[in-house]
Design a protein around this motif. Structure first.
Motif, PDB file in Angstrom:
ATOM      1  N   UNK A 189      56.945 160.682 -47.197  1.00  0.00           N
ATOM      2  CA  UNK A 189      55.756 160.610 -48.053  1.00  0.00           C
ATOM      3  C   UNK A 189      55.934 159.662 -49.234  1.00  0.00           C
ATOM      4  N   UNK A 190      57.165 159.262 -49.540  1.00  0.00           N
ATOM      5  CA  UNK A 190      57.380 158.401 -50.706  1.00  0.00           C
ATOM      6  C   UNK A 190      56.999 156.950 -50.441  1.00  0.00           C
ATOM      7  N   UNK A 191      57.085 156.529 -49.177  1.00  0.00           N
ATOM      8  CA  UNK A 191      56.809 155.118 -48.887  1.00  0.00           C
ATOM      9  C   UNK A 191      56.008 154.883 -47.607  1.00  0.00           C
ATOM     10  N   UNK A 192      55.581 155.955 -46.950  1.00  0.00           N
ATOM     11  CA  UNK A 192      54.806 155.795 -45.726  1.00  0.00           C
ATOM     12  C   UNK A 192      55.631 155.399 -44.523  1.00  0.00           C
ATOM     13  N   UNK A 193      56.951 155.522 -44.632  1.00  0.00           N
ATOM     14  CA  UNK A 193      57.830 155.189 -43.519  1.00  0.00           C
ATOM     15  C   UNK A 193      57.946 156.342 -42.542  1.00  0.00           C
ATOM     16  N   UNK A 194      58.495 156.060 -41.392  1.00  0.00           N
ATOM     17  CA  UNK A 194      58.672 157.084 -40.383  1.00  0.00           C
ATOM     18  C   UNK A 194      58.983 156.474 -39.046  1.00  0.00           C
ATOM     19  N   UNK A 195      59.151 157.319 -38.044  1.00  0.00           N
ATOM     20  CA  UNK A 195      59.463 156.862 -36.697  1.00  0.00           C
ATOM     21  C   UNK A 195      58.422 157.400 -35.724  1.00  0.00           C
ATOM     22  N   UNK A 196      57.829 156.502 -34.949  1.00  0.00           N
ATOM     23  CA  UNK A 196      56.800 156.865 -33.981  1.00  0.00           C
ATOM     24  C   UNK A 196      57.390 156.758 -32.580  1.00  0.00           C
ATOM     25  N   UNK A 197      57.380 157.853 -31.841  1.00  0.00           N
ATOM     26  CA  UNK A 197      57.835 157.864 -30.459  1.00  0.00           C
ATOM     27  C   UNK A 197      56.717 157.328 -29.559  1.00  0.00           C
ATOM     28  N   UNK A 198      57.058 156.355 -28.702  1.00  0.00           N
ATOM     29  CA  UNK A 198      56.024 155.707 -27.896  1.00  0.00           C
ATOM     30  C   UNK A 198      56.640 155.142 -26.627  1.00  0.00           C
ATOM     31  N   UNK A 199      55.769 154.696 -25.720  1.00  0.00           N
ATOM     32  CA  UNK A 199      56.186 153.943 -24.537  1.00  0.00           C
ATOM     33  C   UNK A 199      55.506 152.592 -24.577  1.00  0.00           C
ATOM     34  N   UNK A 200      56.318 151.531 -24.732  1.00  0.00           N
ATOM     35  CA  UNK A 200      55.808 150.166 -24.745  1.00  0.00           C
ATOM     36  C   UNK A 200      56.024 149.556 -23.364  1.00  0.00           C
ATOM     37  N   UNK A 201      55.004 149.602 -22.532  1.00  0.00           N
ATOM     38  CA  UNK A 201      55.063 149.077 -21.175  1.00  0.00           C
ATOM     39  C   UNK A 201      56.398 149.399 -20.504  1.00  0.00           C
ATOM     40  N   UNK A 202      56.752 150.673 -20.502  1.00  0.00           N
ATOM     41  CA  UNK A 202      57.944 151.124 -19.801  1.00  0.00           C
ATOM     42  C   UNK A 202      59.133 151.414 -20.679  1.00  0.00           C
ATOM     43  N   UNK A 203      59.180 150.890 -21.896  1.00  0.00           N
ATOM     44  CA  UNK A 203      60.302 151.160 -22.795  1.00  0.00           C
ATOM     45  C   UNK A 203      59.995 152.411 -23.610  1.00  0.00           C
ATOM     46  N   UNK A 204      60.810 153.449 -23.432  1.00  0.00           N
ATOM     47  CA  UNK A 204      60.638 154.694 -24.178  1.00  0.00           C
ATOM     48  C   UNK A 204      61.519 154.648 -25.409  1.00  0.00           C
ATOM     49  N   UNK A 228      61.212 154.072 -30.105  1.00  0.00           N
ATOM     50  CA  UNK A 228      60.578 154.285 -31.405  1.00  0.00           C
ATOM     51  C   UNK A 228      60.216 152.958 -32.054  1.00  0.00           C
ATOM     52  N   UNK A 229      59.132 152.986 -32.816  1.00  0.00           N
ATOM     53  CA  UNK A 229      58.708 151.857 -33.623  1.00  0.00           C
ATOM     54  C   UNK A 229      58.525 152.363 -35.045  1.00  0.00           C
ATOM     55  N   UNK A 230      58.716 151.494 -36.023  1.00  0.00           N
ATOM     56  CA  UNK A 230      58.569 151.899 -37.419  1.00  0.00           C
ATOM     57  C   UNK A 230      57.112 152.234 -37.737  1.00  0.00           C
ATOM     58  N   UNK A 231      56.915 153.369 -38.395  1.00  0.00           N
ATOM     59  CA  UNK A 231      55.572 153.817 -38.768  1.00  0.00           C
ATOM     60  C   UNK A 231      54.843 152.771 -39.598  1.00  0.00           C
ATOM     61  N   UNK A 232      55.549 152.139 -40.536  1.00  0.00           N
ATOM     62  CA  UNK A 232      54.906 151.184 -41.441  1.00  0.00           C
ATOM     63  C   UNK A 232      54.433 149.932 -40.712  1.00  0.00           C
ATOM     64  N   UNK A 233      54.926 149.705 -39.493  1.00  0.00           N
ATOM     65  CA  UNK A 233      54.600 148.490 -38.762  1.00  0.00           C
ATOM     66  C   UNK A 233      53.647 148.741 -37.597  1.00  0.00           C
ATOM     67  N   UNK A 234      52.842 149.784 -37.714  1.00  0.00           N
ATOM     68  CA  UNK A 234      51.880 150.045 -36.640  1.00  0.00           C
ATOM     69  C   UNK A 234      50.686 150.828 -37.170  1.00  0.00           C
ATOM     70  N   UNK A 235      49.619 150.832 -36.402  1.00  0.00           N
ATOM     71  CA  UNK A 235      48.444 151.663 -36.643  1.00  0.00           C
ATOM     72  C   UNK A 235      48.310 152.632 -35.477  1.00  0.00           C
ATOM     73  N   UNK A 236      47.935 153.867 -35.777  1.00  0.00           N
ATOM     74  CA  UNK A 236      47.721 154.868 -34.744  1.00  0.00           C
ATOM     75  C   UNK A 236      46.223 154.995 -34.480  1.00  0.00           C
ATOM     76  N   UNK A 237      45.839 154.856 -33.210  1.00  0.00           N
ATOM     77  CA  UNK A 237      44.423 154.898 -32.829  1.00  0.00           C
ATOM     78  C   UNK A 237      44.205 156.092 -31.906  1.00  0.00           C
ATOM     79  N   UNK A 238      43.582 157.167 -32.386  1.00  0.00           N
ATOM     80  CA  UNK A 238      43.337 158.349 -31.544  1.00  0.00           C
ATOM     81  C   UNK A 238      42.521 158.008 -30.307  1.00  0.00           C
TER      82      UNK A 238
END
Length: 713
Positions: free
Chosen positions: A143-158, A160-170
């Motif tokens: 919560x101090x800087x908006x950082x975090x780790x997002x678990x995802x699959x990028x075209x087959x790669x399971x 993490x990507x940095x939270x600060x470097x992505x947008x989440x679209x429901x």
């Protein structure tokens, strides 16, 4: 720098996206009046996405775990938001949806990185900005800087990507076609609003009478608007053709986060089946049945043969296959893709068909070869060794693959590079009468724990395994969809080809400095039957439509409470190139040596790397004359600042016949807009006209050729 807000459209020049390194010039066209403010007094605001694309508040929570428990009880459209988030919507977790990467927030970086572990360590891969990935979970949040780790699959790669470097679209924004605002937190990437579109496959009977699937992808943004000609999101790729699975239904649209597990809904909960398209996952340690004449005939039919340095050189691929044990059809398709059918500048001036060493920071480092024959032999006998060596950090499998398997993990930033090459290979084989399709028995490794290969079928001593060596310090990443050719069976084991070479019966690390011969008969290994699932026409032989078990999500023993302060220790091992391609549905990527790593864009224009930048600025249509007028930019970053002798030529390419029409194009001044970017840029714009009365109905590709001195793209 100030982004050009007047830009309303970016076209796929040279048949694909803007070259890597180009800024995306885009105007927010979609109408979005939703209030994204956090509920007063909330640390973690738990909401549900409503039918208008706004948020209905459901509760406030002081800790992340409590908020996640509440979100989990509210169904598919629930989200968690926090005010420290870098995203305009402030979404930091959701039940279902897609991740759109935005590395510009990290000092203007233009590549997105994905890591095996949630502390951003271990084996890794990378992609272009604005790539879409399937969201799984938010592992931790600060919560101090908006950082975090997002678990995802990028075209087959399971991973993490940095939270600060992505947008989440429901997922609701996709299913209900709702506008959402993304971007921001970087002066080069202000907020923009779009109607998101999801990558998908459609199935139908092709013109040859066989069932085919067509791949469509979207580059994470769109120019959707209310006007009729801007209703739909502008696609990154349209109708990339591949063979379809036997079980696939004609007329059905499928969704997949890895290219082999398919679903019929956008949330990817309704599993339809598993299917590995032959050419994308075919191990390169196989022989093609096609002849040099088959390869040349396809080039002739393409319409490029007259201007291609590949013309008359097809035998080089067959000879190299016989000498070095690498599939000629796949590498021929790779050459077509990387060199624009042998017409690119590197192909013509350096006999470089594969963009080898044309790194983004300095494309002029591209290798030169004495002949096309030498270039092909070197690619198949030396350059590709690093990707086939199980002890090399670039080895994720023997196929061109995707971002979780094969060459695509480290060879190219384009996450769909493997699909592009597979499509070309399919078209070549189709034109030859399908001499290769499903001719080799394939099996997919179905374990990621104890699997290993042995020297013979009668002992249980591990010879080698296939876990990626690049993440050995932090735990090995197991390549997904690792396919091997099955040569036979013996004593409850399958006989297969080795990826590496053998010397006197011993596995020998493939050298990237020496040409190495490969004998198919002697380079063999064995794997227990229990670890290999045989495929029938690309699908598991016993496919009973049971949803595959999701890949395990690694978690450390102690959950981090803040984003790591150091940069990841395992960056990707290759860097993309800016060399263009004329291939209608693909874009060129890179193959540098493994020591190369991507660099940030150089801001000092005196040291600029001459990156090619291009796009369409404005489009107008005269209803009386039926003439479309387009204006835009085409220039080399840095070179144009000091040399105004830039010329552009817009070409109209018929997507079916590939006939080329040179359009009336003139170079123009762009002083008003360009002064907002870099001082000194003047004659870098162009204007072209298309008289629709002179154009036959059909699908067309616009290609822009820009010349500035010795620079040509």
């Amino acid at each position: 720098m100030k982004i050009i807000r007047q830009f309303i459209l970016v076209l796929a020049l040279a048949g694909s996206t803007l070259p890597l390194g180009s800024k995306v010039f885009i105007k927010a066209n979609a109408d979005n009046s939703n209030d994204y403010s956090i509920h007063q007094g909330c640390v973690f605001d738990v909401d549900v996405v409503n039918d208008n694309g706004g948020f209905d508040h459901k509760g406030c929570y002081s800790d992340f775990n409590s908020a996640k428990n509440a979100m989990n009880s509210l169904g598919q459209d629930a989200v968690i938001r926090n005010s420290a988030s870098k995203s305009p919507t402030k979404i930091i977790a959701m039940m279902s949806g897609m991740v759109i990467t935005n590395p510009y927030r990290d000092n203007g970086r233009e590549l997105s990185y994905y890591y095996m572990n949630q502390d951003f360590s271990g084996s890794s891969t990378y992609s272009r900005q604005y790539a879409q990935a399937q969201y799984h979970d938010t592992a931790w949040y600060d919560t101090s800087n908006g950082g975090g780790a997002v678990s995802m699959t990028m075209n087959g790669f399971d991973g993490y990507v940095k939270m600060a470097e992505c947008d989440l679209v429901p997922i609701k924004y996709y299913t209900n076609h709702l506008a959402i605002t993304l971007g921001g937190n970087n002066p080069e990437d202000p907020e923009y609003t779009l109607y998101p579109e999801m990558d998908h496959y459609t199935v139908s009977t092709g013109s040859y009478g066989n069932k085919e699937m067509y791949f469509y992808s979207y580059w994470g943004w769109s120019n959707s608007a209310a006007s009729n000609w801007q209703t739909y999101a502008y696609p990154d790729r349209t109708g990339v053709v591949l063979p379809a699975g036997d079980w696939m239904s004609e007329g059905t649209t499928y969704y997949s986060a890895n290219g082999y597990d398919f679903y019929t809904d956008q949330a990817m909960t309704l599993y339809a089946g598993t299917y590995y398209n032959y050419y994308q996952f075919l191990p390169l340690r196989t022989n093609s049945n096609l002849t040099a004449d088959d390869l040349q005939n396809f080039l002739n039919q393409s319409g490029y043969a007259g201007n291609s340095v590949m013309s008359g050189n097809a035998q080089a691929f067959i000879d190299a296959q016989n000498n070095y044990g690498v599939n000629a059809l796949i590498v021929y398709a790779m050459a077509l893709h990387e060199s624009g059918y042998g017409t690119s500048n590197l192909a013509r001036t350096r006999a470089n068909l594969f963009g080898w060493n044309a790194v983004d920071s300095n494309p002029n480092l591209a290798s030169s070869y004495s002949s096309i024959y030498t270039a092909v032999s070197t690619q198949m006998g030396k350059n590709l060794n690093g990707y086939l060596d199980v002890d090399d950090g670039r080895h994720f499998g023997m196929a061109v693959g995707n971002k979780g398997n094969g060459f695509n993990v480290c060879y190219a930033s384009d996450q769909f590079w493997g699909i592009n090459i597979a499509s070309l290979a399919y078209q070549i084989d189709r034109a030859s009468g399908f001499k290769d399709l499903n001719k080799i028995t394939l099996g997919v490794v179905n374990s990621d724990s104890s699997v290993y290969f042995t020297k013979n079928a009668y002992d249980d001593i591990k010879w080698y395994d296939i876990k990626n060596a690049g993440g050995v310090k932090y735990g090995n990443y197991f390549p997904r969809a690792y396919l091997v050719p099955v040569l036979g069976e013996e004593n409850n084991s399958y006989k297969t080809q080795t990826s590496d070479h053998l010397t006197n019966g011993r596995l020998t690390r493939a050298s990237s400095s020496n040409m190495q011969y490969y004998d198919f008969d002697s380079n063999v290994a064995y794997i227990k039957k229990k670890w290999l699932q045989l495929l029938s026409n690309g699908s598991p032989a016993s496919n009973d439509n049971v949803d595959p078990t999701p890949a395990p999500t690694p978690t450390p023993s102690t959950e981090p409470t803040a984003e790591p302060t150091t940069e990841p220790t395992a960056e990707p091992t290759s860097e993309p190139t800016t060399e263009p391609t004329s291939e209608p549905t693909t874009s060129p990527e890179t193959t540098p040596e493994p020591s190369e790593t991507p660099e940030n864009e150089v801001e000092d224009m005196s040291n600029a790397s001459y990156k090619y930048r291009s796009g369409v600025g404005a489009v107008s249509y005269d209803e009386i004359s039926h003439v479309v007028t387009m204006t835009g930019l085409g220039y080399f970053d840095g070179a144009a600042a000091y040399n105004h002798s830039v010329t552009q030529q817009m070409k109209l390419v018929n997507a079916e016949s590939e006939d080329v029409t040179n359009l009336s194009t003139q170079t123009t001044d762009y002083q008003g807009i360009m002064e907002e970017l870099f001082a000194g840029y003047v004659a870098v714009g162009y204007q072209t006209e298309i008289d629709l009365d002179d154009i036959k109905p059909g699908n067309y590709i616009l290609e822009l050729e820009t010349v500035n001195g010795s620079h040509n793209s």
